[in-house]
Scaffold this motif. Structure first.
Motif, mmCIF file in Angstrom:
data_model
loop_
_atom_site.group_PDB
_atom_site.id
_atom_site.type_symbol
_atom_site.label_atom_id
_atom_site.label_comp_id
_atom_site.label_asym_id
_atom_site.label_seq_id
_atom_site.Cartn_x
_atom_site.Cartn_y
_atom_site.Cartn_z
ATOM 1 N N MET A 103 0.527 -1.104 -0.078
ATOM 2 C CA MET A 103 0.002 -0.027 0.012
ATOM 3 C C MET A 103 0.924 1.313 0.055
ATOM 4 O O MET A 103 0.394 2.260 -0.640
ATOM 5 C CB MET A 103 -1.116 -0.011 1.275
ATOM 6 C CG MET A 103 -1.928 1.009 1.230
ATOM 7 S SD MET A 103 -3.229 1.255 2.411
ATOM 8 C CE MET A 103 -1.971 1.960 3.768
ATOM 9 N N ASN A 104 2.078 1.240 0.671
ATOM 10 C CA ASN A 104 2.833 2.543 0.663
ATOM 11 C C ASN A 104 3.231 2.899 -0.722
ATOM 12 O O ASN A 104 3.281 4.036 -0.962
ATOM 13 C CB ASN A 104 3.967 2.171 1.635
ATOM 14 C CG ASN A 104 3.654 2.164 2.981
ATOM 15 O OD1 ASN A 104 2.559 2.497 3.531
ATOM 16 N ND2 ASN A 104 4.620 1.561 3.815
ATOM 17 N N GLN A 105 3.663 1.954 -1.356
ATOM 18 C CA GLN A 105 3.710 1.981 -2.944
ATOM 19 C C GLN A 105 2.856 2.592 -3.853
ATOM 20 O O GLN A 105 2.971 3.510 -4.528
ATOM 21 C CB GLN A 105 4.477 0.940 -3.651
ATOM 22 C CG GLN A 105 5.909 0.442 -2.963
ATOM 23 C CD GLN A 105 7.422 1.277 -3.622
ATOM 24 O OE1 GLN A 105 6.767 2.323 -3.711
ATOM 25 N NE2 GLN A 105 8.270 0.739 -3.313
ATOM 26 N N LEU A 106 1.736 2.087 -3.547
ATOM 27 C CA LEU A 106 0.393 2.777 -4.377
ATOM 28 C C LEU A 106 0.207 4.054 -3.766
ATOM 29 O O LEU A 106 -0.384 4.960 -4.729
ATOM 30 C CB LEU A 106 -0.690 1.560 -3.885
ATOM 31 C CG LEU A 106 -0.494 0.199 -4.853
ATOM 32 C CD1 LEU A 106 -1.655 -0.816 -4.387
ATOM 33 C CD2 LEU A 106 -0.452 0.177 -6.332
ATOM 34 N N VAL A 107 0.131 4.362 -2.406
ATOM 35 C CA VAL A 107 -0.315 5.719 -2.221
ATOM 36 C C VAL A 107 1.083 6.631 -2.265
ATOM 37 O O VAL A 107 0.610 7.874 -2.427
ATOM 38 C CB VAL A 107 -0.514 5.520 -0.631
ATOM 39 C CG1 VAL A 107 -1.079 6.860 -0.102
ATOM 40 C CG2 VAL A 107 -1.995 4.693 -0.311
ATOM 41 N N GLY A 108 2.186 6.291 -2.366
ATOM 42 C CA GLY A 108 3.342 7.242 -2.615
ATOM 43 C C GLY A 108 3.615 7.607 -0.922
ATOM 44 O O GLY A 108 4.421 8.843 -1.359
ATOM 45 N N GLU A 109 3.191 7.180 -0.069
ATOM 46 C CA GLU A 109 3.339 7.659 1.260
ATOM 47 C C GLU A 109 3.637 6.722 2.234
ATOM 48 O O GLU A 109 3.039 5.235 1.861
ATOM 49 C CB GLU A 109 2.535 8.697 1.759
ATOM 50 C CG GLU A 109 2.192 10.155 0.882
ATOM 51 C CD GLU A 109 3.587 10.916 1.163
ATOM 52 O OE1 GLU A 109 4.438 10.751 2.050
ATOM 53 O OE2 GLU A 109 3.617 11.780 0.205
ATOM 54 N N ARG A 110 4.532 6.739 3.089
ATOM 55 C CA ARG A 110 4.738 5.565 4.238
ATOM 56 C C ARG A 110 3.702 5.723 5.169
ATOM 57 O O ARG A 110 3.930 6.084 6.181
ATOM 58 C CB ARG A 110 5.971 5.789 4.739
ATOM 59 C CG ARG A 110 6.515 4.335 5.437
ATOM 60 C CD ARG A 110 8.135 4.418 5.716
ATOM 61 N NE ARG A 110 8.519 3.117 6.120
ATOM 62 C CZ ARG A 110 8.746 2.904 7.501
ATOM 63 N NH1 ARG A 110 8.199 3.673 8.489
ATOM 64 N NH2 ARG A 110 9.039 1.578 7.941
ATOM 65 N N ILE A 111 2.389 4.892 4.767
ATOM 66 C CA ILE A 111 1.369 5.031 5.815
ATOM 67 C C ILE A 111 1.356 3.928 6.676
ATOM 68 O O ILE A 111 1.006 4.090 7.915
ATOM 69 C CB ILE A 111 0.187 4.928 4.866
ATOM 70 C CG1 ILE A 111 -0.185 6.077 3.970
ATOM 71 C CG2 ILE A 111 -1.232 4.693 5.835
ATOM 72 C CD1 ILE A 111 -0.344 7.479 4.686
ATOM 73 N N SER A 112 1.726 2.582 6.391
ATOM 74 C CA SER A 112 1.556 1.552 7.074
ATOM 75 C C SER A 112 3.261 1.286 7.569
ATOM 76 O O SER A 112 4.216 1.278 6.527
ATOM 77 C CB SER A 112 1.146 0.125 6.297
ATOM 78 O OG SER A 112 -0.153 0.389 6.192
ATOM 79 N N ILE A 113 3.379 0.734 8.666
ATOM 80 C CA ILE A 113 4.809 0.423 9.110
ATOM 81 C C ILE A 113 5.208 -0.978 8.452
ATOM 82 O O ILE A 113 4.181 -1.725 8.408
ATOM 83 C CB ILE A 113 4.881 0.235 10.679
ATOM 84 C CG1 ILE A 113 4.145 -0.740 11.293
ATOM 85 C CG2 ILE A 113 4.823 1.511 11.325
ATOM 86 C CD1 ILE A 113 4.596 -1.159 12.677
ATOM 87 N N ALA A 114 6.336 -1.130 8.145
ATOM 88 C CA ALA A 114 6.679 -2.515 7.475
ATOM 89 C C ALA A 114 8.171 -2.986 8.223
ATOM 90 O O ALA A 114 9.047 -2.003 8.084
ATOM 91 C CB ALA A 114 6.874 -2.114 5.953
ATOM 92 N N THR A 115 8.090 -4.294 8.409
ATOM 93 C CA THR A 115 9.350 -4.842 9.001
ATOM 94 C C THR A 115 9.324 -6.228 8.363
ATOM 95 O O THR A 115 8.374 -6.766 7.604
ATOM 96 C CB THR A 115 9.282 -4.891 10.445
ATOM 97 O OG1 THR A 115 8.299 -6.096 11.013
ATOM 98 C CG2 THR A 115 9.020 -3.697 11.100
ATOM 99 N N PHE A 116 10.338 -6.821 8.616
ATOM 100 C CA PHE A 116 10.560 -8.254 8.246
ATOM 101 C C PHE A 116 9.794 -9.528 8.868
ATOM 102 O O PHE A 116 9.829 -10.438 8.455
ATOM 103 C CB PHE A 116 12.104 -8.766 7.962
ATOM 104 C CG PHE A 116 12.575 -8.640 9.366
ATOM 105 C CD1 PHE A 116 12.939 -9.774 10.173
ATOM 106 C CD2 PHE A 116 13.149 -7.540 9.695
ATOM 107 C CE1 PHE A 116 13.346 -9.562 11.457
ATOM 108 C CE2 PHE A 116 14.048 -7.247 10.945
ATOM 109 C CZ PHE A 116 13.799 -8.286 11.858
ATOM 110 N N LYS A 117 9.371 -8.877 10.153
ATOM 111 C CA LYS A 117 8.736 -9.918 11.108
ATOM 112 C C LYS A 117 7.015 -9.809 10.588
ATOM 113 O O LYS A 117 6.425 -9.012 10.096
ATOM 114 C CB LYS A 117 8.829 -9.452 12.283
ATOM 115 C CG LYS A 117 10.042 -9.428 12.712
ATOM 116 C CD LYS A 117 10.345 -9.167 14.463
ATOM 117 C CE LYS A 117 11.783 -9.141 14.676
ATOM 118 N NZ LYS A 117 11.866 -9.022 16.247
ATOM 119 N N ALA A 118 6.416 -11.295 10.927
ATOM 120 C CA ALA A 118 5.330 -11.601 10.535
ATOM 121 C C ALA A 118 4.460 -10.761 11.743
ATOM 122 O O ALA A 118 4.823 -10.343 12.512
ATOM 123 C CB ALA A 118 4.812 -13.125 10.881
#
Length: 275
Positions: A1-16
């Motif tokens: 979603m961050n790529q689609l929106v163009g902003e960092r809205i959701s946090i993202a890590t390598f963990k489930a």
């Protein structure tokens, strides 16, 4: 979603289980508004927090105009068969996204072909698109396809609005992201963060936040020897918050024990779950 929106809205890590809430990201153009709704990943719940997370995921099945089911090149398609059966019964368009194709090794075309065939057997009516969010491969194609599938409708949000969440939510999420990155094992999953105060001036924002854990031993781990661990989290969170808000940030954090908050409806309600 961050790529689609163009902003960092959701946090993202390598963990489930990084995402816990349902978060909206809003894209506005001259002739269109797309409201993306990022939900937690599908899982079999072991406690009330995870039940709430699954409810957020299932709620998307009820009100979406287009469903994006995001998987990757390592996920076992059989893992979420019950949820997939519900997806298979939907009458709305479904696009299955196979993300992280940049991680494929060897004969990538052969490996991807096998993945597409396997997923097609589970969701025969879904469109399947390969994707690399990391490298932005396939993102423009996906956005174009979403535009083609969306129905005509009045806009739901103001043109300037980027998300449905308040500033305090992103403070809590960014701090929690750093905890996910810097602590091991069960610690990050036993943590919740609350933004207690958010005082903004023209040039700076003064923030206080509380990090909740379930046990005294976890509190000690979060703080670390002579406070080194919590200081690192605070420093990295402050840097990320400054990038997010575009202002100087003064951040003060506290750590408290709230036993079994993950299994208490009352406590989960305080943190914005069960809504």
């Amino acid at each position: 979603m961050n790529q689609l929106v163009g902003e960092r809205i959701s946090i993202a890590t390598f963990k489930a289980q990084t995402t816990r809430h349902r978060i909206m990201g809003i894209v506005n153009t001259d002739d269109m508004q797309i409201v993306f709704s990022d939900t937690p990943g599908v899982l079999k719940p072991n406690y009330k927090l995870q039940e709430s997370m699954l409810n957020f995921s299932e709620s998307a099945l009820a009100d979406a105009d287009v469903l994006l089911y995001v998987t990757d090149v390592v996920e076992d398609p059989e893992k979420n068969r019950d949820f997939l059966e519900k997806v298979g019964k939907l009458t709305i368009p479904v696009i299955l996204l196979i993300n992280k194709i940049d991680a494929l090794e060897g004969d990538t075309n052969k490996a991807l072909g096998a993945l597409v065939e396997r997923w097609h057997s589970l969701l025969p009516n879904a469109e399947i698109l390969p994707l690399s969010a990391l490298n932005k491969f396939g993102v423009d194609m996906l956005l174009k396809r979403i535009k083609e599938l969306l129905p005509d409708s009045p806009p739901y949000f103001d043109k300037e609005q980027l998300t449905d969440k308040p500033a305090r939510f992103f403070v809590s999420e960014i701090i929690r992201e750093k905890i996910l990155l810097y602590y091991d094992k069960e610690i990050p999953y036993s943590v919740e963060v609350r933004c207690d105060s958010f005082k903004e001036t023209e040039k700076a924002i003064h923030i206080t936040a509380t990090i909740f854990v379930e046990r005294d031993s976890q509190k000690g781990i979060i703080i670390g020897h002579q406070g080194i661990a919590i200081k690192k989290v605070g420093t990295e969170a402050r840097k990320a918050l400054e990038r997010f808000f575009g202002k100087s940030i003064y951040l003060e954090t506290f750590v408290k024990v709230d036993k079994d908050w993950r299994s208490s409806d009352k406590e989960l309600g305080k943190f914005g779950y069960n809504t």
